[in-house]
Motif scaffolding. Structure first.
Motif, PDB file in Angstrom:
ATOM      1  N   LEU A   1       2.790  -5.100   6.417  1.00  0.00           N
ATOM      2  CA  LEU A   1       1.927  -3.952   6.107  1.00  0.00           C
ATOM      3  C   LEU A   1       2.603  -3.048   5.080  1.00  0.00           C
ATOM      4  O   LEU A   1       1.966  -2.577   4.129  1.00  0.00           O
ATOM      5  N   TYR A   2       3.878  -2.803   5.292  1.00  0.00           N
ATOM      6  CA  TYR A   2       4.645  -1.963   4.377  1.00  0.00           C
ATOM      7  C   TYR A   2       4.659  -2.551   2.969  1.00  0.00           C
ATOM      8  O   TYR A   2       4.451  -1.841   1.983  1.00  0.00           O
ATOM      9  N   LEU A   3       4.898  -3.848   2.870  1.00  0.00           N
ATOM     10  CA  LEU A   3       4.953  -4.484   1.551  1.00  0.00           C
ATOM     11  C   LEU A   3       3.617  -4.342   0.819  1.00  0.00           C
ATOM     12  O   LEU A   3       3.597  -4.132  -0.398  1.00  0.00           O
ATOM     13  N   GLU A   4       2.508  -4.446   1.555  1.00  0.00           N
ATOM     14  CA  GLU A   4       1.185  -4.250   0.943  1.00  0.00           C
ATOM     15  C   GLU A   4       1.005  -2.809   0.476  1.00  0.00           C
ATOM     16  O   GLU A   4       0.516  -2.557  -0.631  1.00  0.00           O
ATOM     17  N   LYS A   5       1.406  -1.855   1.285  1.00  0.00           N
ATOM     18  CA  LYS A   5       1.314  -0.435   0.908  1.00  0.00           C
ATOM     19  C   LYS A   5       2.190  -0.157  -0.310  1.00  0.00           C
ATOM     20  O   LYS A   5       1.787   0.555  -1.235  1.00  0.00           O
ATOM     21  N   ARG A   6       3.377  -0.714  -0.295  1.00  0.00           N
ATOM     22  CA  ARG A   6       4.335  -0.538  -1.400  1.00  0.00           C
ATOM     23  C   ARG A   6       3.762  -1.118  -2.694  1.00  0.00           C
ATOM     24  O   ARG A   6       3.855  -0.504  -3.756  1.00  0.00           O
ATOM     25  N   LYS A   7       3.162  -2.302  -2.596  1.00  0.00           N
ATOM     26  CA  LYS A   7       2.563  -2.941  -3.762  1.00  0.00           C
ATOM     27  C   LYS A   7       1.433  -2.078  -4.331  1.00  0.00           C
ATOM     28  O   LYS A   7       1.348  -1.878  -5.542  1.00  0.00           O
ATOM     29  N   ARG A   8       0.576  -1.541  -3.450  1.00  0.00           N
ATOM     30  CA  ARG A   8      -0.514  -0.669  -3.911  1.00  0.00           C
ATOM     31  C   ARG A   8       0.028   0.591  -4.590  1.00  0.00           C
ATOM     32  O   ARG A   8      -0.477   1.031  -5.611  1.00  0.00           O
ATOM     33  N   LEU A   9       1.079   1.163  -4.000  1.00  0.00           N
ATOM     34  CA  LEU A   9       1.682   2.368  -4.573  1.00  0.00           C
ATOM     35  C   LEU A   9       2.278   2.083  -5.951  1.00  0.00           C
ATOM     36  O   LEU A   9       2.075   2.850  -6.889  1.00  0.00           O
ATOM     37  N   LEU A  10       3.008   0.995  -6.077  1.00  0.00           N
ATOM     38  CA  LEU A  10       3.614   0.632  -7.363  1.00  0.00           C
ATOM     39  C   LEU A  10       2.533   0.377  -8.420  1.00  0.00           C
ATOM     40  O   LEU A  10       2.698   0.765  -9.578  1.00  0.00           O
ATOM     41  N   LYS A  11       1.439  -0.248  -8.002  1.00  0.00           N
ATOM     42  CA  LYS A  11       0.327  -0.507  -8.920  1.00  0.00           C
ATOM     43  C   LYS A  11      -0.296   0.812  -9.386  1.00  0.00           C
ATOM     44  O   LYS A  11      -0.583   1.004 -10.563  1.00  0.00           O
ATOM     45  N   LEU A  12      -0.460   1.723  -8.439  1.00  0.00           N
ATOM     46  CA  LEU A  12      -1.025   3.040  -8.757  1.00  0.00           C
ATOM     47  C   LEU A  12      -0.113   3.806  -9.716  1.00  0.00           C
ATOM     48  O   LEU A  12      -0.568   4.391 -10.690  1.00  0.00           O
ATOM     49  N   LEU A  13       1.177   3.779  -9.461  1.00  0.00           N
ATOM     50  CA  LEU A  13       2.139   4.488 -10.310  1.00  0.00           C
ATOM     51  C   LEU A  13       2.246   3.874 -11.709  1.00  0.00           C
ATOM     52  O   LEU A  13       2.405   4.587 -12.684  1.00  0.00           O
ATOM     53  N   SER A  14       2.144   2.566 -11.782  1.00  0.00           N
ATOM     54  CA  SER A  14       2.243   1.925 -13.096  1.00  0.00           C
ATOM     55  C   SER A  14       0.972   2.140 -13.927  1.00  0.00           C
ATOM     56  O   SER A  14       1.007   2.036 -15.144  1.00  0.00           O
TER      57      SER A  14
END
Length: 184
Positions: free
Chosen positions: A169-182
């Motif tokens: 779950l964390y890895l999915e949240k992290r991926k979404r956050l990184l995508k949003l930031l990029s």
């Protein structure tokens, strides 16, 4: 000289155990979510009493636990403040100085599972506010690795399997956050 980098956000996890864990979780769920955000995962019941009888006099027998994950990622520097808040919640529901449940906060990062504690030991690092942190498990080569000092319950496959679900779950949240930031 090393370069100072931004610290990655982590996934807050609380291990709650009690002789009546489901009753107490339902009772305090609103408080937990008001403090830490929406709960996004609650593990199946996990046996806790088979690992220690230390808490039985205070909380009774038949102790079971649940790992609870929160949707909102946190900065790891908040762990000591979170531990103080969970201690306050425990005290609020205590009767004659005895807790009805225990809340152990920690966090999952893609490489580790860290727990907060008030107890100092040589392998724990002081993080402020009278609180220490312990890297309880390390994630390496696709699995959780425990240490000699790891609490016995966290050495067990059933606990590690639940932590792996939260890690995903964390890895999915992290991926979404990184995508949003990029995208900015």
């Amino acid at each position: 000289m090393g370069e100072v980098r931004n610290v990655e956000l982590v996934n807050l996890v609380i291990f709650m155990f009690s002789a009546h864990v489901d009753y107490w979780l339902e009772t305090i769920k609103g408080e937990l979510e008001a403090e830490f955000g929406r709960i996004d995962y609650v593990s199946p019941l996990l046996d806790f009493e088979k690992y220690t009888l230390y808490y039985n006099e205070e909380m009774g027998s038949g102790l079971m636990g649940r790992l609870i994950s929160f949707e909102r990622l946190i900065h790891p520097s908040l762990l000591s403040v979170i531990k103080l808040k969970t201690n306050d919640i425990e005290q609020k529901y205590s009767v004659d100085g005895k807790r009805r449940f225990n809340l152990d906060p920690g966090y999952i990062h893609h490489m580790q599972f860290v727990l907060a504690t008030t107890k100092m030991w040589p392998h724990r690092i002081y993080i402020g506010n009278g609180i220490y942190a312990e890297t309880t498990l390390l994630y390496v080569n696709g699995r959780w690795k425990d240490y000699d000092f790891t609490y016995p319950n966290y050495k067990e496959p059933e606990y590690k399997a639940e932590l792996s679900k939260i890690r995903e779950l964390y890895l999915e949240k992290r991926k979404r956050l990184l995508k949003l930031l990029s995208a900015r």
